[in-house]
Design a protein around this motif. Structure first.
Motif, PDB file in Angstrom:
ATOM      1  N   LYS A 152       0.832  -1.212   0.000  1.00  0.00           N
ATOM      2  CA  LYS A 152       0.000   0.000   0.000  1.00  0.00           C
ATOM      3  C   LYS A 152       0.860   1.254   0.000  1.00  0.00           C
ATOM      4  N   GLN A 154       3.844   1.597  -1.072  1.00  0.00           N
ATOM      5  CA  GLN A 154       4.492   1.739  -2.374  1.00  0.00           C
ATOM      6  C   GLN A 154       3.527   2.335  -3.401  1.00  0.00           C
ATOM      7  N   LYS A 155       2.268   1.901  -3.389  1.00  0.00           N
ATOM      8  CA  LYS A 155       1.271   2.457  -4.317  1.00  0.00           C
ATOM      9  C   LYS A 155       1.025   3.937  -4.041  1.00  0.00           C
ATOM     10  N   THR A 157       3.144   6.031  -2.655  1.00  0.00           N
ATOM     11  CA  THR A 157       4.345   6.754  -3.083  1.00  0.00           C
ATOM     12  C   THR A 157       4.361   6.934  -4.595  1.00  0.00           C
ATOM     13  N   GLU A 158       4.036   5.878  -5.340  1.00  0.00           N
ATOM     14  CA  GLU A 158       4.003   5.962  -6.801  1.00  0.00           C
ATOM     15  C   GLU A 158       2.960   6.966  -7.267  1.00  0.00           C
ATOM     16  N   ALA A 159       1.782   6.941  -6.649  1.00  0.00           N
ATOM     17  CA  ALA A 159       0.724   7.885  -7.024  1.00  0.00           C
ATOM     18  C   ALA A 159       1.147   9.317  -6.702  1.00  0.00           C
ATOM     19  N   ASN A 161       4.233  10.472  -6.491  1.00  0.00           N
ATOM     20  CA  ASN A 161       5.280  10.865  -7.443  1.00  0.00           C
ATOM     21  C   ASN A 161       4.698  11.193  -8.813  1.00  0.00           C
ATOM     22  N   THR A 162       3.692  10.433  -9.232  1.00  0.00           N
ATOM     23  CA  THR A 162       3.022  10.720 -10.510  1.00  0.00           C
ATOM     24  C   THR A 162       2.341  12.095 -10.436  1.00  0.00           C
ATOM     25  N   ASP A 165       5.021  14.724 -10.651  1.00  0.00           N
ATOM     26  CA  ASP A 165       5.519  14.817 -12.020  1.00  0.00           C
ATOM     27  C   ASP A 165       4.538  15.562 -12.911  1.00  0.00           C
TER      28      ASP A 165
END
Length: 169
Positions: A152, A154-155, A157-159, A161-162, A165
């Motif tokens: 969770k 990690q998801k 963090t990825e969201a 970062n997206t 960006d």
């Protein structure tokens, strides 16, 4: 007289599993297993290592509670060490891995380990348990983070970062 720093005083307590062998800190536990290897067993394992490694991602995802697992051959390939870090209690974990990943265990250990009865054999836990050696020292960096919590995070963090960006473009 030395005093403990506030950081070490706040260190989580390492304890024995309440229902079996191995250490536990928070939600995370470990077991280390020492097996005797059949003559030629290490070579058989290594010939299949690429497939075993590939299958690890499938089976460990099905189990869903394994942080890491490794097998290492020692003493001129006469013994092997299996070490795993996992979430939860010993008995449910052991029952789950053999119910969920039996084909993978057989792929790894059939013809490799002395006396290996097969993962679906009702005596598998009785065969395995005396081979478990408790770690003398064990450290886990995030004792309250289960595998599910880590996924969770990690998801998120990825969201995040997206989103950053996207905003910075």
């Amino acid at each position: 007289m030395a005093t403990q720093s506030s950081e070490s005083a706040a260190a989580p307590r390492v304890a024995r599993q309440p229902d079996g062998v191995g250490k536990r800190v928070g939600d995370v536990a470990e077991i280390t297993v020492l097996w005797d290897v059949k003559p030629g067993g290490a070579e058989k394992f290594r010939r299949n290592a690429a497939k075993i490694q590939e299958d690890a991602f499938h089976y460990e995802k099905l189990v869903g509670t394994v942080h890491d697992f490794r097998v290492t051959f020692i003493n001129n390939d006469t013994q092997a060490i299996g070490a795993v870090t996992y979430d939860g209690d010993f008995k449910p974990y052991i029952a789950d891995i053999f119910a969920t990943a039996a084909p993978w265990f057989d792929e790894m250990f059939d013809g490799v380990l002395e006396g290996y009865p097969g993962a679906t054999n009702p005596a598998i836990v009785d065969w395995l348990t005396p081979k478990i050696v408790e770690a003398d020292m064990w450290y886990v960096s995030n004792p309250t983070m289960t595998v599910e919590d880590t996924a969770k995070a990690q998801k998120v963090t990825e969201a995040f970062n997206t989103l950053l960006d996207t905003v910075s473009s």
